[in-house]
Design a protein around this motif. Structure first.
Motif, PDB file in Angstrom:
ATOM      1  N   GLU A 268       0.725  -1.515   0.448  1.00 31.26           N
ATOM      2  CA  GLU A 268      -0.226   0.351   0.025  1.00 31.26           C
ATOM      3  C   GLU A 268       1.074   1.292  -0.176  1.00 31.26           C
ATOM      4  OE1 GLU A 268      -3.933   0.289  -0.169  1.00 31.26           O
ATOM      5  OE2 GLU A 268      -4.209  -1.872   0.567  1.00 31.26           O
TER       6      GLU A 268
ATOM      7  N   LEU B 249       1.128   4.601  -2.892  1.00 32.89           N
ATOM      8  CA  LEU B 249       0.809   6.087  -2.718  1.00 32.89           C
ATOM      9  C   LEU B 249       2.597   6.758  -2.658  1.00 32.89           C
ATOM     10  CD1 LEU B 249      -1.461   6.188   0.765  1.00 32.89           C
ATOM     11  CD2 LEU B 249      -2.034   6.428  -1.283  1.00 32.89           C
TER      12      LEU B 249
ATOM     13  N   SER C  38      -5.981   9.135   7.120  1.00 32.31           N
ATOM     14  CA  SER C  38      -6.455   7.920   7.414  1.00 32.31           C
ATOM     15  C   SER C  38      -6.862   7.170   8.372  1.00 32.31           C
ATOM     16  CB  SER C  38      -6.302   6.596   6.314  1.00 32.31           C
ATOM     17  OG  SER C  38      -7.236   5.817   6.220  1.00 32.31           O
TER      18      SER C  38
ATOM     19  N   ARG D 268      -3.921  -0.591   5.209  1.00 25.13           N
ATOM     20  CA  ARG D 268      -4.216   0.659   4.076  1.00 25.13           C
ATOM     21  C   ARG D 268      -4.185   2.010   5.098  1.00 25.13           C
ATOM     22  NH1 ARG D 268      -7.815   3.477   2.573  1.00 25.13           N
ATOM     23  NH2 ARG D 268      -9.338   2.768   4.812  1.00 25.13           N
TER      24      ARG D 268
ATOM     25  N   ASN E  63      -0.919   4.682   4.910  1.00 28.42           N
ATOM     26  CA  ASN E  63      -1.066   5.963   4.816  1.00 28.42           C
ATOM     27  C   ASN E  63      -0.498   6.819   5.247  1.00 28.42           C
ATOM     28  OD1 ASN E  63      -3.110   9.041   4.641  1.00 28.42           O
ATOM     29  ND2 ASN E  63      -4.443   7.659   3.445  1.00 28.42           N
TER      30      ASN E  63
END
Ligand SMILES: Cc1cc2nc3c(=O)[nH]c(=O)nc-3n(C[C@H](O)[C@H](O)[C@H](O)COP(=O)(O)OP(=O)(O)OC[C@H]3O[C@@H](n4cnc5c(N)ncnc54)[C@H](O)[C@@H]3O)c2cc1C
Ligand code: HEM
Ligand code: SF4
Ligand code: FES
Lengths: 893, 106
Positions: free
Chosen positions: A21, A25, A376, A364, A368
């Protein structure tokens, strides 16, 4: 500038998912180092069960092989266990002395299996079931030995037992409690489960307490202690004096929703097991196992599946606050702001989860924050349980035992081997157990998690969502027992085997992923329940249905339909680019899902100001005709209420001949379809027909079907034909979130089949009954009674207001039924029936929105958007001859 | 051999839209994206031959109208997990006119 350093301890499912993840990003933010105690890349731990069962090999279950780390520039230390975190110097040290310094540290050390502290527990031949090494050991034992004993009748134990049985061993499951999987099942369901496992050749010893494991050379017993069997998903090591499971006990440290035991909680104050060496040094081997009651059975292999414990030793030694897991906040940060933790080792709001789905969610969120986006939060998960591999459909969630203040709805069909129990409290589902038919598991789970009021659904609950009028998969509802070659998705011709193979080989976890990879359930969606079950029976609890409450519009944004619609109005956003830049859309130009949705939302919000964007419409709506599989189009002119004239029919006949239209047929919406028209001929066909568009191609008003009614019919009590024509004229040229179909019948014989329409009107002596939110398609839904109207004018107002409410509040691609099921019929009645001023206002807004819509065919017959219909022609010789000029035949007139 | 053929003025292809060019060898779809880049593909989806020209264009992709495959405009390749490829031709804009070159698929 030097990159910041990120070190990950634990090369398992949660840690590596967090890295994946993160790389999505912020691929270049960190220099990443990973330590893994196992000598393998990241593999799909939950598929160790099919590996043990001989259905897959270790190679099949690798998620990230060593190359993946190299490709992403990650330094990987395999087979190196970190033994110390030095928080002052910010480095970690492995057993072999390898060191790595960090700016950010991620703990993802998972759990350790709990080993019973009974004498002989360390004999060779006594194993846990946690990793590849354990699995290999079990497979090896199965090829040399005969008797296996699995201690623990929870999920993990049963999957282990099933696998060993399939490998030919004689397997006995020993369980402390009076029935299997007592944390997930009630006694009735557990009984059924036990029966079918017995039919597969497993043996069970319930209420048996292990006293001693006996090998070729033994020491006398030290102490006897009772341990409940359990598996992944929930560890609550039983107290020695606990005699009965108590699922209703609200766990401490929780918010308002008391999490049921099947939430995957690792908790309950247990006594740590005695120091224990898993690799016993003695050369003797286990030979039998003895119980408290003095009985003894032979055992060449003992598998302990009695629970897991968050692996926090390292964190504790480093002084990080732990309490049944490394304590983290909603950003997955530990008490040391440089250190994060995810996975089974983390304790969030008092819960350490033991299932993959919540761990992925944590990953996740953590990514972030590691990516420095900081927007998040993880707020906890409600989980549900499924048993996989054994070919048995089983589902459990929430408080399935019921008790004081709750009621049970039970269906028990011993002939079909189906048992269903739902526990209802205050009109809400709080838990349930499904055995033998789990098609509706996801639906119930959704109702449970959303806390939806089920009063109105109550009499339909048991028959389930997927049983009512569903077509396309032969009414099958039991996925695990389906043969591999059976078709699941009728639309795209996908068999069960194909789906299972894709899930296993590609490592899929979500419905979306399965849709993408196999196309199953991606068209009509009627097989969604089956596909979800197949997912569940393949990956077990790792699959959790998506949260219906908060659904982002699409992959291009995290904002929901509702948030976007609200902002369009409040911020006066009046074009797709404006909306996309306001919400910081992730993908340039959005995608084929969000563009049509935004186009509709803008159109609905600003009926007169917004300029429709044809390039953001599906081809049918752009071309105002239905594309057919050969690339030609069909033309369905509007025939109000199905009433036509000789002149109209003559014109249709002439057009059909003039343009050599290959097929003419009557539609299900009582009008005529001209099929096989070439796109370039459409404007000419429309001009010659000189009839309004029937909108048979759009998310729009389709038809108002009528019966003949009182004018001709001897039963008729109301003039359904003229009522239908009036409605169809009033709603003409209306766009909507999805297609809208109406029907009007002149008496309760209901020849127009009004009760499966978005709005159905049925004439009665004293007026009209209005039904809404029916559906006659893939999944038949009977419309629900809204109100009775006394006059045609009232019908217009109720129907118009209902449609406008749907237009304003439904999500794009919701049919009325989907929206009403979510919003609740109570809400709809309140807005449309009780609030008469509100109803009038809605109806006025609808009339206003439609006031200056033009007929799209007429516009295009007069040259509007001509380029859409006019191809450019090249001459063949010209191309081969190599000329620079094209032969331009120009735009056809 | 340069066989550039004039198609039409740029403004006759809508932004995020396409134009079909009929040739003796089947249809070519000429796309214009939001940044005014021009692409030419055989108008046949690698899945079941759907007319890509009728799809929704976004960035450098078009979504086939028949079953929703996404196809890369600059390579003709289907976007993973789907797999397949359609012919791709050279295209350019010169003084406001769109040209394509069908001499060999790229
Ligand atoms: C047989 C089996 C079947 C299962 N089936 C399901 C199922 O159907 N559905 C479901 O949702 N869940 C299932 N689970 C549970 C699921 O696999 C776990 O919840 C999940 O793997 C936990 O992920 P994690 O990253 O927290 O821990 P893990 O995947 O265990 O990863 C932790 C890793 O960290 C390593 N490690 C630990 N300490 C150190 C250290 N000091 N230094 C270096 N490395 C270290 C460990 O060796 C391990 O590789 C199953 C588990 C098993 C064993
Ligand atoms: C792209 C796919 C589809 C196309 C092109 C299409 C086209 C049509 C057309 C042209 C008609 C005639 C209706 C009229 O006269 O207006 C029709 C009727 C109908 N369609 Fe579809 N349809 C599609 C998908 C569906 C789906 C997904 C469903 C179910 C959810 C559905 C259910 C129906 C029903 C029930 C009728 C009969 C309507 C009535 O009796 O009033 N269609 N369809
Ligand atoms: S619904 Fe009633 S009025 Fe209409 S055709 Fe049937 S019998 Fe006649
Ligand atoms: S033909 Fe293009 S997606 Fe099927």
């Amino acid at each position: 500038m030097k990159k910041a350093r990120l070190v990950v301890i634990g090369n398992g499912m949660a840690g590596v998912r967090a890295l994946e993840e993160l790389l999505k990003l912020a691929p270049d933010l960190y220099d990443i180092t990973v330590f893994g105690a196992e000598p393998h890349g990241n593999y799909n731990r939950i598929l160790l069960s099919p590996v043990l069962a001989g259905e897959m090999t270790i190679k099949d279950i690798m998620l990230n092989d060593v190359d993946w780390y190299a490709q992403n520039g990650i330094t990987l230390h395999l087979d190196k266990k970190v033994t110390q975190i030095d928080r002052v110097r910010r480095k970690v040290i492995a057993a072999d002395g390898t060191e790595a310094a960090y700016d950010r540290l991620l703990l993802a050390t998972g759990s350790n299996p709990v080993m019973l502290p009974v004498p002989g527990g360390d004999l060779p031949g006594v194993v846990a079931y946690r990793d590849i090494k354990d699995t290999d050991e079990m497979i090896e034992a199965a090829s040399h030995y005969r008797h296996a004993v699995v201690i623990g009748g929870g999920l993990l134990g049963l999957e282990a037992a099933n696998g060993l049985r399939l490998r030919g061993m004689d397997v006995t499951v020993v369980h402390l409690m009076p029935w299997l999987m007592e944390r997930q099942l009630d006694r009735a369901a557990a009984g059924l489960l036990q029966q079918s496992l017995e039919a597969k050749g497993l043996k069970f010893l319930l209420e048996k307490q292990t006293e001693q494991i006996i090998g070729t050379s033994m020491l006398p017993p030290l102490q006897g202690e009772g341990w409940g069997g359990d598996g992944f998903g929930a560890v609550d090591l039983p107290h020695p004096h606990r005699t009965h499971p108590h699922p209703n006990l609200p766990p401490e440290g929780e918010g308002t929703i008391a999490p049921p035991p099947s939430r995957g909680r690792l908790g309950g104050g247990w006594v740590d097991s005695l120091p224990h060496e898993r690799e016993g040094a003695r050369s003797s081997r286990v030979t039998s196992i003895r119980f408290k009651d003095g009985t003894e059975i032979p055992a060449d292999l003992v598998v302990m599946a009695v629970g897991i414990r968050p692996n926090t030793g390292l964190a504790e030694a480093a002084g990080l606050h732990c309490s049944r897991g490394v304590v983290v906040d909603d950003t997955m940060q530990t008490y040391d702001p440089r250190i994060y933790a995810v996975g089974e080792c983390a304790s969030h709001r008092g819960i350490a989860y033991g299932l993959v789905a919540p761990l992925f969610e944590q990953a996740r969120v953590c990514a972030n924050h590691l990516a420095q986006l900081g927007i998040s939060r993880y707020t906890g998960s409600v989980t549900s349980t499924k048993l996989k591999v054994t070919g048995i459909d089983l589902f459990s969630a929430g408080d399935f035992m019921g008790g004081e203040g709750s009621e049970e709805i039970v269906l028990s069909d011993s002939f079909r081997g189906v048992y269903k129990k739902l526990v209802v409290k205050d009109d809400k589902i709080v838990g349930g157990v499904l055995y033998g038919d789990t098609a509706d598991g996801s639906w119930y789970f959704q109702l449970l998690r959303d806390g939806q009021n089920i009063r109105e659904l109550r009499d339909r609950l048991m028959s389930g969502q997927s049983h009512l009028g569903n077509s396309g998969h032969q009414g099958r509802s039991n996925a695990a027992s389906m043969p591999d070659d059976m078709e699941v998705c009728g639309c795209n011709g996908v068999c069960k085997g194909t789906i299972v193979k894709a899930i296993k080989e590609k490592g899929l976890f979500t419905l979306e992923e399965v849709r993408k990879h196999t196309k199953a359930s991606s068209s009509c969606g009627s097989c969604t329940g089956l596909v979800e079950q197949i997912l569940a029976s393949t990956v077990g609890g790792a699959y959790q249905p998506a949260d219906a409450g908060r659904k982002p519009l699409c992959g291009c944004t995290d904002y929901t339909h509702e948030e976007i619609r609200k902002a369009i109005i409040e911020r006066k956003l009046k074009s797709i680019p404006e909306a996309m830049s306001f919400f910081e859309w992730r993908n340039v130009d959005g995608c084929a899902f969000c563009r049509p949705a935004l186009n509709y939302y803008l159109l609905c919000a600003w009926p007169h100001d917004y300029r429709d964007d044809p390039q953001s419409r599906f081809i049918n709506e752009r071309a105002h005709a239905n594309i057919q599989k050969d690339g030609t189009y069909s033309v369905v002119p509007r025939i109000y209420g199905g009433v036509t004239t000789p002149a109209q029919l003559r014109r249709i006949a002439e057009v059909a001949e003039k343009y050599a239209i290959p097929a003419l047929r009557c539609t299900g919406g009582q009008r005529i379809n001209l099929l096989g028209v070439k796109k370039e001929n459409l404007p000419k066909v429309w001009a010659d027909l000189d009839m309004p568009s029937g909108y048979a191609y759009g998310k729009s008003i389709r038809t108002v079907k009528t019966c003949v009614g009182s004018e001709w019919c001897r039963f008729g009590v109301q003039d359904s034909t003229n009522m239908g024509i009036a409605l169809e004229r009033a709603l003409d040229r209306m766009w909507a979130p999805h297609k809208v179909k109406l029907a009007v019948s002149g008496c309760p014989r209901n020849c127009a089949e009004a009760t499966i329409k978005d709005i159905g009107i049925v004439g009665v002596e004293s007026g009209w009954e209005i039904y809404v939110a029916g559906n006659g398609g893939i999944k038949a839904e009977v419309a629900l009674f809204l109100v009775k109207a006394k006059s045609a004018e009232e019908v217009m107002e109720y129907a118009g207001a209902f449609i406008q409410l749907y237009r304003e509040e439904a999500r794009y691609l919701d049919r009325t039924v989907h929206w009403v099921q979510r919003a609740g019929m109570g809400y709809v009645k309140q807005r449309i029936v009780e609030d008469s001023a509100g109803r009038k206002a809605l109806y006025e807004r609808l009339k206003d929105a439609l006031r200056d819509e033009k007929d799209p065919w007429r516009e295009r017959a007069h040259g509007f958007e001509a380029q859409e219909f006019a191809p450019v022609r090249f001459n063949r010789n010209n191309i081969q001859g190599g000329s620079h000029e094209r032969v331009d035949e120009g735009v056809p007139a | 051999m340069s066989e550039w053929m004039r198609v039409c003025p740029l403004e006759e292809i809508p932004k995020l839209g396409s134009r079909v060019v009929q040739t003796g060898n089947g249809d070519i779809a000429v796309f214009r994206n939001g940044a005014d880049a021009i692409f030419a593909l055989r108008d046949q989806c690698p899945h079941k031959g759907g007319p890509l020209s009728q799809g929704i264009v976004s960035d450098r992709k078009v979504t086939c109208p028949l079953h929703g495959w996404a196809v890369q405009l600059d390579s003709g390749e289907a976007v993973a997990p789907d797999c397949g490829c359609t012919n791709r031709y050279r295209a350019r804009v010169d003084k406001g006119e769109v040209y394509i070159n069908l001499s060999e698929p790229k």
